[in-house]
Design a protein around this motif. Structure first.
Motif, PDB file in Angstrom:
ATOM      1  N   MET A  67       0.561  -0.549  -0.176  1.00 41.58           N
ATOM      2  CA  MET A  67      -0.070   0.250  -0.250  1.00 41.58           C
ATOM      3  C   MET A  67       0.368   0.912   0.329  1.00 41.58           C
ATOM      4  O   MET A  67       1.654   1.344   0.243  1.00 41.58           O
ATOM      5  CB  MET A  67      -0.651  -0.245   1.452  1.00 41.58           C
ATOM      6  CG  MET A  67      -2.075   1.404   1.450  1.00 41.58           C
ATOM      7  SD  MET A  67      -2.514   0.667   2.690  1.00 41.58           S
ATOM      8  CE  MET A  67      -4.289  -0.253   2.494  1.00 41.58           C
ATOM      9  N   GLU A 101      -1.608   8.356  -2.285  1.00 39.98           N
ATOM     10  CA  GLU A 101      -2.360   8.272  -3.256  1.00 39.98           C
ATOM     11  C   GLU A 101      -3.470   9.485  -3.584  1.00 39.98           C
ATOM     12  O   GLU A 101      -3.640   9.918  -3.053  1.00 39.98           O
ATOM     13  CB  GLU A 101      -2.533   6.831  -2.968  1.00 39.98           C
ATOM     14  CG  GLU A 101      -3.035   6.723  -4.655  1.00 39.98           C
ATOM     15  CD  GLU A 101      -3.753   5.304  -4.305  1.00 39.98           C
ATOM     16  OE1 GLU A 101      -3.481   4.877  -5.604  1.00 39.98           O
ATOM     17  OE2 GLU A 101      -3.991   4.863  -3.500  1.00 39.98           O
ATOM     18  N   THR A 149       1.595   9.076  -6.454  1.00 42.34           N
ATOM     19  CA  THR A 149       1.539   7.796  -5.731  1.00 42.34           C
ATOM     20  C   THR A 149       2.973   8.064  -5.433  1.00 42.34           C
ATOM     21  O   THR A 149       3.836   7.682  -6.254  1.00 42.34           O
ATOM     22  CB  THR A 149       1.468   6.802  -6.715  1.00 42.34           C
ATOM     23  OG1 THR A 149      -0.161   6.485  -6.935  1.00 42.34           O
ATOM     24  CG2 THR A 149       1.669   5.493  -5.793  1.00 42.34           C
ATOM     25  N   GLU A 179       5.291   5.578  -2.523  1.00 43.32           N
ATOM     26  CA  GLU A 179       6.165   4.131  -1.572  1.00 43.32           C
ATOM     27  C   GLU A 179       6.595   4.768  -0.381  1.00 43.32           C
ATOM     28  O   GLU A 179       6.934   5.674   0.084  1.00 43.32           O
ATOM     29  CB  GLU A 179       6.168   3.238  -2.313  1.00 43.32           C
ATOM     30  CG  GLU A 179       5.990   3.253  -3.694  1.00 43.32           C
ATOM     31  CD  GLU A 179       4.585   2.860  -3.456  1.00 43.32           C
ATOM     32  OE1 GLU A 179       4.388   2.082  -2.517  1.00 43.32           O
ATOM     33  OE2 GLU A 179       3.669   2.551  -4.464  1.00 43.32           O
ATOM     34  N   ASP A 200      -1.558   6.207   3.608  1.00 47.94           N
ATOM     35  CA  ASP A 200      -1.359   5.380   4.337  1.00 47.94           C
ATOM     36  C   ASP A 200      -2.929   4.160   4.615  1.00 47.94           C
ATOM     37  O   ASP A 200      -3.043   3.416   5.288  1.00 47.94           O
ATOM     38  CB  ASP A 200      -0.501   5.183   5.686  1.00 47.94           C
ATOM     39  CG  ASP A 200      -0.465   3.892   5.670  1.00 47.94           C
ATOM     40  OD1 ASP A 200       0.043   3.176   5.386  1.00 47.94           O
ATOM     41  OD2 ASP A 200       0.247   3.919   6.966  1.00 47.94           O
ATOM     42  N   GLY A 201      -3.731   4.716   3.074  1.00 49.67           N
ATOM     43  CA  GLY A 201      -4.981   4.024   3.287  1.00 49.67           C
ATOM     44  C   GLY A 201      -5.558   4.618   3.825  1.00 49.67           C
ATOM     45  O   GLY A 201      -7.468   4.163   3.745  1.00 49.67           O
TER      46      GLY A 201
END
Length: 252
Positions: A1, A5, A25, A27, A63-64
């Motif tokens: 994930m 994003e 995006t 990482e 982080d989602g």
């Protein structure tokens, strides 16, 4: 994930698209650069990511977690901290107290405990002092802990602002032109500091910068903005050799 994003992010000021269809995006653990000529929309992107502005469209996930449109303090509590192009320290406070200001989100005590100096107040203050001194040692500022922030040399004020941001325990650190106003020696030291922070604080870092030596020296990937839109993205070496990027900077 991905750590960050961003999809189709945009905002209008008076009908003008200051940022349009911005996507990125990043990482976890990356050192990522956001570059572009003056007025390209870079700081506006930072303001959108940190809740200073609410986007007109698009989404931001950290982080989602969807943080789109949240307030600045809520976004900080979710895990984004930032520094500013124009240093924003509490200049009349001590170096130590500047860092402690960043710790209050995670070391709270009630107003009542503070007013009456109840046991929890002293416990929390002790914990914050210890944590703040640990951070100041990382940046070689512990010996100046009692100085007023305004009495620090410029380069050390930059370091103090990063230390204060780290005190909020972020997942993602946004640095807005951290090398602005620095001499070459200070910039070289800053590069080492940024790498150290990434490697030792398990940090993901997104930075805006005009110093191409710094960008090429530490950033693994880049996004280039021009007139509020993404011009190109990719590995740093590829982006910096892109003729469109050279044209955007030199106006040729």
């Amino acid at each position: 994930m991905a750590m960050l994003e961003v999809k189709n992010l945009g905002i209008l000021f008076g009908g003008l698209k200051a940022v349009d269809n911005f996507n990125v995006t990043i990482e976890k653990g990356q050192l990522y650069g956001l570059i572009g000529p003056n007025g390209a929309g870079k700081t506006t992107v930072f303001n959108l990511l940190t809740g200073v502005y609410k986007p007109d469209n698009g989404s931001i996930h950290l982080d989602g977690v969807n943080i789109t449109g949240k307030k600045t303090i809520e976004i900080n509590q979710e895990g984004i901290a930032r520094t500013f192009q124009n240093i924003r320290l509490f200049k009349e406070l001590s170096v130590l107290d500047n860092v402690k200001a960043g710790l209050h989100n995670h070391h709270p005590y009630s107003t009542l405990e503070g007013i009456f100096r109840l046991p929890r107040y002293f416990k929390v203050e002790k914990e914050m002092n210890e944590k703040a001194m640990e951070l100041l040692k990382v940046f070689d500022l512990d010996k100046e802990c009692e100085y007023k922030a305004s009495n620090l040399p410029y380069g050390k004020q930059r370091k103090l602002e990063i230390a204060r941001a780290l005190a909020t325990d972020p997942k993602l650190l946004l640095l807005d032109e951290p090398a602005a106003g620095m001499n070459p020696n200070e910039t070289a030291e800053l590069m080492k500091t940024i790498r150290f922070v990434r490697d030792n604080f398990d940090m993901t870092i997104l930075l805006i910068e005009h110093d191409m030596k710094l960008v090429s020296g530490i950033c693994e990937r880049l996004t280039v903005l021009n007139f509020g839109q993404v011009l190109t993205q990719g590995e740093t070496s590829e982006v910096l050799n892109d003729k469109r990027v050279i044209t955007a900077y030199l106006g040729e």
